[in-house]
Motif scaffolding. Structure first.
Motif, PDB file in Angstrom:
ATOM      1  N   ALA A   1      49.851  28.176 -72.006  1.00 47.15           N
ATOM      2  CA  ALA A   1      50.311  28.623 -70.685  1.00 47.15           C
ATOM      3  C   ALA A   1      50.646  30.108 -70.705  1.00 47.15           C
ATOM      4  CB  ALA A   1      51.534  27.807 -70.252  1.00 47.15           C
ATOM      5  N   GLU A   2      51.290  30.558 -71.798  1.00 50.97           N
ATOM      6  CA  GLU A   2      51.629  31.982 -71.908  1.00 50.97           C
ATOM      7  C   GLU A   2      50.373  32.840 -71.953  1.00 50.97           C
ATOM      8  OE1 GLU A   2      54.008  32.246 -75.392  1.00 50.97           O
ATOM      9  OE2 GLU A   2      55.856  31.548 -74.406  1.00 50.97           O
ATOM     10  N   ALA A   3      49.349  32.338 -72.637  1.00 55.03           N
ATOM     11  CA  ALA A   3      48.085  33.080 -72.715  1.00 55.03           C
ATOM     12  C   ALA A   3      47.435  33.176 -71.333  1.00 55.03           C
ATOM     13  CB  ALA A   3      47.141  32.397 -73.696  1.00 55.03           C
ATOM     14  N   GLU A   4      47.535  32.085 -70.543  1.00 47.56           N
ATOM     15  CA  GLU A   4      46.977  32.102 -69.194  1.00 47.56           C
ATOM     16  C   GLU A   4      47.719  33.092 -68.309  1.00 47.56           C
ATOM     17  OE1 GLU A   4      46.871  28.213 -67.527  1.00 47.56           O
ATOM     18  OE2 GLU A   4      45.493  27.407 -69.036  1.00 47.56           O
ATOM     19  N   VAL A   5      49.048  33.126 -68.461  1.00 49.36           N
ATOM     20  CA  VAL A   5      49.847  34.081 -67.680  1.00 49.36           C
ATOM     21  C   VAL A   5      49.478  35.513 -68.048  1.00 49.36           C
ATOM     22  CG1 VAL A   5      52.176  34.984 -67.306  1.00 49.36           C
ATOM     23  CG2 VAL A   5      51.790  32.519 -67.311  1.00 49.36           C
ATOM     24  N   ASP A   6      49.336  35.761 -69.343  1.00 49.82           N
ATOM     25  CA  ASP A   6      48.948  37.104 -69.786  1.00 49.82           C
ATOM     26  C   ASP A   6      47.580  37.494 -69.228  1.00 49.82           C
ATOM     27  OD1 ASP A   6      51.275  37.368 -71.213  1.00 49.82           O
ATOM     28  OD2 ASP A   6      50.407  36.758 -73.134  1.00 49.82           O
ATOM     29  N   LEU A   7      46.673  36.520 -69.193  1.00 45.30           N
ATOM     30  CA  LEU A   7      45.330  36.786 -68.660  1.00 45.30           C
ATOM     31  C   LEU A   7      45.393  37.103 -67.176  1.00 45.30           C
ATOM     32  CD1 LEU A   7      42.278  36.885 -69.103  1.00 45.30           C
ATOM     33  CD2 LEU A   7      42.211  34.423 -68.652  1.00 45.30           C
ATOM     34  N   LEU A   8      46.209  36.323 -66.436  1.00 47.62           N
ATOM     35  CA  LEU A   8      46.354  36.564 -65.001  1.00 47.62           C
ATOM     36  C   LEU A   8      46.986  37.926 -64.727  1.00 47.62           C
ATOM     37  CD1 LEU A   8      47.553  33.048 -63.751  1.00 47.62           C
ATOM     38  CD2 LEU A   8      45.348  34.133 -63.305  1.00 47.62           C
ATOM     39  N   LEU A   9      47.972  38.294 -65.543  1.00 48.32           N
ATOM     40  CA  LEU A   9      48.615  39.599 -65.387  1.00 48.32           C
ATOM     41  C   LEU A   9      47.621  40.722 -65.662  1.00 48.32           C
ATOM     42  CD1 LEU A   9      52.114  38.975 -67.034  1.00 48.32           C
ATOM     43  CD2 LEU A   9      51.614  39.283 -64.597  1.00 48.32           C
ATOM     44  N   ALA A  10      46.788  40.512 -66.686  1.00 46.77           N
ATOM     45  CA  ALA A  10      45.777  41.518 -67.014  1.00 46.77           C
ATOM     46  C   ALA A  10      44.772  41.666 -65.873  1.00 46.77           C
ATOM     47  CB  ALA A  10      45.069  41.143 -68.306  1.00 46.77           C
ATOM     48  N   LYS A  11      44.375  40.518 -65.278  1.00 43.72           N
ATOM     49  CA  LYS A  11      43.448  40.561 -64.150  1.00 43.72           C
ATOM     50  C   LYS A  11      44.090  41.243 -62.949  1.00 43.72           C
ATOM     51  CE  LYS A  11      40.621  36.497 -65.239  1.00 43.72           C
ATOM     52  NZ  LYS A  11      40.203  35.139 -64.788  1.00 43.72           N
ATOM     53  N   GLN A  12      45.377  40.942 -62.740  1.00 40.07           N
ATOM     54  CA  GLN A  12      46.093  41.564 -61.622  1.00 40.07           C
ATOM     55  C   GLN A  12      46.165  43.072 -61.803  1.00 40.07           C
ATOM     56  OE1 GLN A  12      50.353  40.782 -61.328  1.00 40.07           O
ATOM     57  NE2 GLN A  12      50.207  40.684 -59.105  1.00 40.07           N
ATOM     58  N   GLN A  13      46.452  43.497 -63.028  1.00 38.83           N
ATOM     59  CA  GLN A  13      46.515  44.919 -63.315  1.00 38.83           C
ATOM     60  C   GLN A  13      45.152  45.576 -63.118  1.00 38.83           C
ATOM     61  OE1 GLN A  13      49.077  46.832 -63.834  1.00 38.83           O
ATOM     62  NE2 GLN A  13      47.831  48.678 -64.138  1.00 38.83           N
ATOM     63  N   HIS A  14      44.108  44.843 -63.513  1.00 42.72           N
ATOM     64  CA  HIS A  14      42.749  45.364 -63.338  1.00 42.72           C
ATOM     65  C   HIS A  14      42.410  45.509 -61.859  1.00 42.72           C
ATOM     66  CE1 HIS A  14      38.532  46.122 -64.151  1.00 42.72           C
ATOM     67  NE2 HIS A  14      38.202  45.120 -63.343  1.00 42.72           N
ATOM     68  N   LEU A  15      42.789  44.492 -61.061  1.00 42.44           N
ATOM     69  CA  LEU A  15      42.535  44.556 -59.624  1.00 42.44           C
ATOM     70  C   LEU A  15      43.326  45.684 -58.980  1.00 42.44           C
ATOM     71  CD1 LEU A  15      42.561  40.753 -58.701  1.00 42.44           C
ATOM     72  CD2 LEU A  15      40.593  42.295 -58.711  1.00 42.44           C
ATOM     73  N   TYR A  16      44.584  45.867 -59.429  1.00 37.48           N
ATOM     74  CA  TYR A  16      45.391  46.956 -58.895  1.00 37.48           C
ATOM     75  C   TYR A  16      44.747  48.300 -59.211  1.00 37.48           C
ATOM     76  CZ  TYR A  16      48.724  50.728 -59.053  1.00 37.48           C
ATOM     77  OH  TYR A  16      49.302  51.950 -58.912  1.00 37.48           O
TER      78      TYR A  16
END
Length: 301
Positions: free
Chosen positions: A49-64
């Motif tokens: 779950a932590e890895a998924e959250v990190d991935l989502l945060l990375a994607k969010q940062q990329h989109l930003y």
């Protein structure tokens, strides 16, 4: 040392595969003997779950970052051709006024206003996109009393034009980014001027300390709005009312929301049609916030 201290380690299953565990070891004296107990918890799901959250945060940062880059390209690459268009339109207005007919003069004027509007929209979009790029370390003690009074002075001509007045109560000194906070107050005050009613416009700016935050409120007696749209007004490029001046981009409150959230606060409004609107926002109080003068009583529309 592992006794009394939980730690995450990697364990091996019987089939040789590895998996993460949380290992806790404790010691207890029983019958003059030292007894050790160990508790092993499989934390594979938590780690997944932590890895998924990190991935989502990375994607969010990329989109930003993509949004930031797009806004930069749009604002800078369009500025030059837009400036050229505006310059030629003004040249046409000066050189050929009354020579091409009234319709042509009207068309040129409409195009000039539209070009100026697009320029303002691009500026607002760029301001919105770069808010999150401002480091939170760039915060200082800001005298909001002085900030608001300075903005009111800059808006004096616009206020005089609509027979408006602004009452500023005692406001606190807060720890914030001065440029962003100034932009926040400016957008809210400009909105109040933009959506006035006939008659004298009255605006009141106040603040009140509540628990671990300071609540700022800007109340006006403008046209107000239906509370069914209270959330929608904070969306980008949304305009609920007709814009007679051609200068309202629908970005003002969206920028305000982003600035407040950048400061870990929240923003909302209360409004009654034909009575007025109160825009309020909170800023958290921390050890770095000076209370300054005692904040006044919050005014409601």
């Amino acid at each position: 040392k592992i006794i009394g201290v939980g730690r995450e380690v990697v364990a091996t299953r019987k089939d040789g595969t590895l998996f993460p565990i949380d290992l806790s070891v404790s010691e207890a004296p029983i019958d003059n003997q030292r007894i050790f107990t160990g508790v092993i918890r499989d934390i594979s799901r938590r780690k997944s779950a932590e890895a998924e959250v990190d991935l989502l945060l990375a994607k969010q940062q990329h989109l930003y970052q993509e949004l930031h880059d797009l806004a930069y390209i749009v604002s800078h690459e369009l500025q030059e051709p837009l400036l050229t268009i505006t310059s030629y339109l003004r040249l046409l207005a000066v050189r050929y006024r009354d020579r091409l007919g009234k319709d042509a003069d009207d068309y040129i004027e409409r195009c000039t206003v539209a070009a100026s509007f697009v320029d303002k929209m691009i500026g607002d979009l760029w301001e919105y996109a770069r808010i999150d790029s401002v480091e939170k370390t760039q915060r200082t003690k800001v005298d909001t009393n002085a900030t608001v009074k300075s903005i009111v002075g800059e808006l004096a001509a616009a206020l005089n034009e609509v027979h408006g007045s602004v009452t500023v109560e005692s406001l606190p000194v807060v720890h914030a980014n001065e440029r962003l906070l100034s932009s926040l107050f400016r957008h809210i005050l400009e909105n109040a001027i933009q959506f006035k009613q006939d008659g004298t416009l009255q605006i009141r700016v106040s603040a009140q300390a509540e628990d671990s935050q300071v609540i700022f409120s800007i109340a006006d007696n403008g046209i107000g709005l239906d509370m069914a749209y209270a959330r929608d007004v904070f969306k980008i490029f949304l305009k609920l009312n007709a814009d007679e001046t051609g200068t309202h981009t629908g970005m003002g409150l969206a920028v305000c929301k982003k600035i407040v959230e950048h400061h870990d606060g929240s923003i909302w409004l209360e409004s009654t049609p034909k009575v007025g609107t109160t825009v309020s926002f909170s800023l958290p109080t921390t050890a770095n916030i000076s209370q300054g003068p005692e904040p006044g009583t919050r005014q409601r529309a």
